[in-house]
Design a protein around this motif. Sequence first.
Motif, short mmCIF file in Angstrom:
data_model
loop_
_atom_site.label_atom_id
_atom_site.label_comp_id
_atom_site.label_asym_id
_atom_site.label_seq_id
_atom_site.Cartn_x
_atom_site.Cartn_y
_atom_site.Cartn_z
N TRP A 69 0.84 -1.19 0.00
CA TRP A 69 0.00 0.00 0.00
C TRP A 69 0.88 1.24 0.00
O TRP A 69 1.90 1.27 0.65
CB TRP A 69 -0.91 0.02 1.23
N ARG A 70 0.46 2.25 -0.74
CA ARG A 70 1.20 3.52 -0.71
C ARG A 70 0.21 4.64 -0.45
O ARG A 70 -0.96 4.57 -0.84
CB ARG A 70 1.99 3.74 -1.98
N ARG A 71 0.72 5.66 0.18
CA ARG A 71 -0.14 6.78 0.55
C ARG A 71 -0.27 7.74 -0.61
O ARG A 71 0.71 8.11 -1.24
CB ARG A 71 0.42 7.50 1.76
N GLY A 72 -1.49 8.15 -0.87
CA GLY A 72 -1.75 9.17 -1.87
C GLY A 72 -1.77 10.53 -1.19
O GLY A 72 -1.43 10.67 0.00
N ARG A 73 -2.18 11.52 -1.90
CA ARG A 73 -2.32 12.86 -1.34
C ARG A 73 -3.62 12.90 -0.54
O ARG A 73 -4.66 12.43 -1.04
CB ARG A 73 -2.38 13.86 -2.49
N ASP A 74 -3.58 13.42 0.68
CA ASP A 74 -4.80 13.53 1.47
C ASP A 74 -5.85 14.30 0.67
O ASP A 74 -5.52 15.21 -0.09
CB ASP A 74 -4.55 14.26 2.79
N GLY A 75 -7.11 13.94 0.88
CA GLY A 75 -8.19 14.63 0.18
C GLY A 75 -8.21 16.11 0.50
O GLY A 75 -7.84 16.53 1.60
N ASP A 76 -8.63 16.92 -0.46
CA ASP A 76 -8.77 18.36 -0.23
C ASP A 76 -10.02 18.68 0.58
O ASP A 76 -10.23 19.81 0.98
CB ASP A 76 -8.84 19.10 -1.58
N PHE A 77 -10.83 17.67 0.82
CA PHE A 77 -12.06 17.83 1.60
C PHE A 77 -11.76 17.74 3.09
O PHE A 77 -10.70 17.27 3.51
CB PHE A 77 -13.07 16.76 1.20
N ALA A 78 -12.72 18.18 3.90
CA ALA A 78 -12.60 18.08 5.36
C ALA A 78 -12.58 16.61 5.77
O ALA A 78 -13.18 15.76 5.09
CB ALA A 78 -13.76 18.80 6.03
N ALA A 79 -11.91 16.29 6.86
CA ALA A 79 -11.88 14.93 7.38
C ALA A 79 -13.31 14.45 7.61
O ALA A 79 -14.16 15.20 8.09
CB ALA A 79 -11.09 14.88 8.68
N ARG A 80 -13.57 13.17 7.24
CA ARG A 80 -14.94 12.66 7.32
C ARG A 80 -14.96 11.14 7.26
O ARG A 80 -13.98 10.50 6.91
CB ARG A 80 -15.79 13.21 6.18
N ALA A 81 -16.09 10.58 7.57
CA ALA A 81 -16.33 9.13 7.50
C ALA A 81 -17.70 8.92 6.88
O ALA A 81 -18.42 9.88 6.58
CB ALA A 81 -16.26 8.52 8.88
N PHE A 82 -18.07 7.66 6.69
CA PHE A 82 -19.36 7.30 6.13
C PHE A 82 -19.60 7.98 4.79
O PHE A 82 -20.69 8.48 4.51
CB PHE A 82 -20.49 7.63 7.11
N ILE A 83 -18.56 8.02 3.95
CA ILE A 83 -18.66 8.68 2.65
C ILE A 83 -19.27 7.74 1.61
O ILE A 83 -19.24 6.53 1.77
CB ILE A 83 -17.28 9.16 2.15
N GLY A 84 -19.81 8.34 0.58
CA GLY A 84 -20.14 7.58 -0.61
C GLY A 84 -18.93 7.65 -1.51
O GLY A 84 -18.30 8.70 -1.63
N MET A 85 -18.55 6.54 -2.13
CA MET A 85 -17.39 6.55 -3.01
C MET A 85 -17.62 5.65 -4.20
O MET A 85 -18.16 4.55 -4.06
CB MET A 85 -16.15 6.12 -2.25
N VAL A 86 -17.20 6.13 -5.38
CA VAL A 86 -17.37 5.35 -6.60
C VAL A 86 -16.26 5.73 -7.59
O VAL A 86 -15.69 6.81 -7.51
CB VAL A 86 -18.77 5.63 -7.21
N ALA A 87 -15.93 4.80 -8.47
CA ALA A 87 -15.07 5.09 -9.61
C ALA A 87 -15.98 5.25 -10.82
O ALA A 87 -16.82 4.38 -11.09
CB ALA A 87 -14.08 3.95 -9.83
N PHE A 88 -15.85 6.38 -11.53
CA PHE A 88 -16.76 6.68 -12.63
C PHE A 88 -16.03 7.50 -13.69
O PHE A 88 -15.40 8.51 -13.35
CB PHE A 88 -17.97 7.46 -12.08
N LYS A 89 -16.09 7.06 -14.93
CA LYS A 89 -15.48 7.76 -16.07
C LYS A 89 -14.03 8.14 -15.81
O LYS A 89 -13.61 9.28 -16.04
CB LYS A 89 -16.30 8.99 -16.44
N GLY A 90 -13.24 7.19 -15.28
CA GLY A 90 -11.80 7.40 -15.11
C GLY A 90 -11.40 8.22 -13.91
O GLY A 90 -10.24 8.62 -13.80
#
Length: 117
Positions: A69-90
């Motif tokens: 596993w490698r770390r990506g860049r932290d999200g630009d959004f506020a820290a959160r949980a219970f998110i909706g997440m999907v891969a769509f159109k690349g």
Amino acid sequence: SGRPLDDVWRSKDALTWTNVHASPTFSSRFAAGCAVLRDQVLIVAGMHGKHQDWQPIRSVWMSRGGHAWRRGRDGDFAARAFIGMVAFKGEYWVVGGYGFSNAYNDVWRTPDPLKGK
């Protein structure tokens, strides 16, 4: 056990599961988002810590097989949980979520989790 876990499991048929990694690089968490794009698994955000001390996080981790596993860049959004997440159109998309003091109704996306936006 009442604690977040950090193990990784996979299955080809949803009947038989194999533990791919018992202790990956990322910290234990629950209520994280997960999506797959171009053979890359992404784990985003979630809650981290110990019972009654849980904190929302915004870290991004990726793997091509669940072993390394490698770390990506932290999200630009506020820290959160219970998110909706999907891969769509690349791109990877993060939708909404919940922090301790408020619910979010925003949408974030990125084609490259190493660079963010």
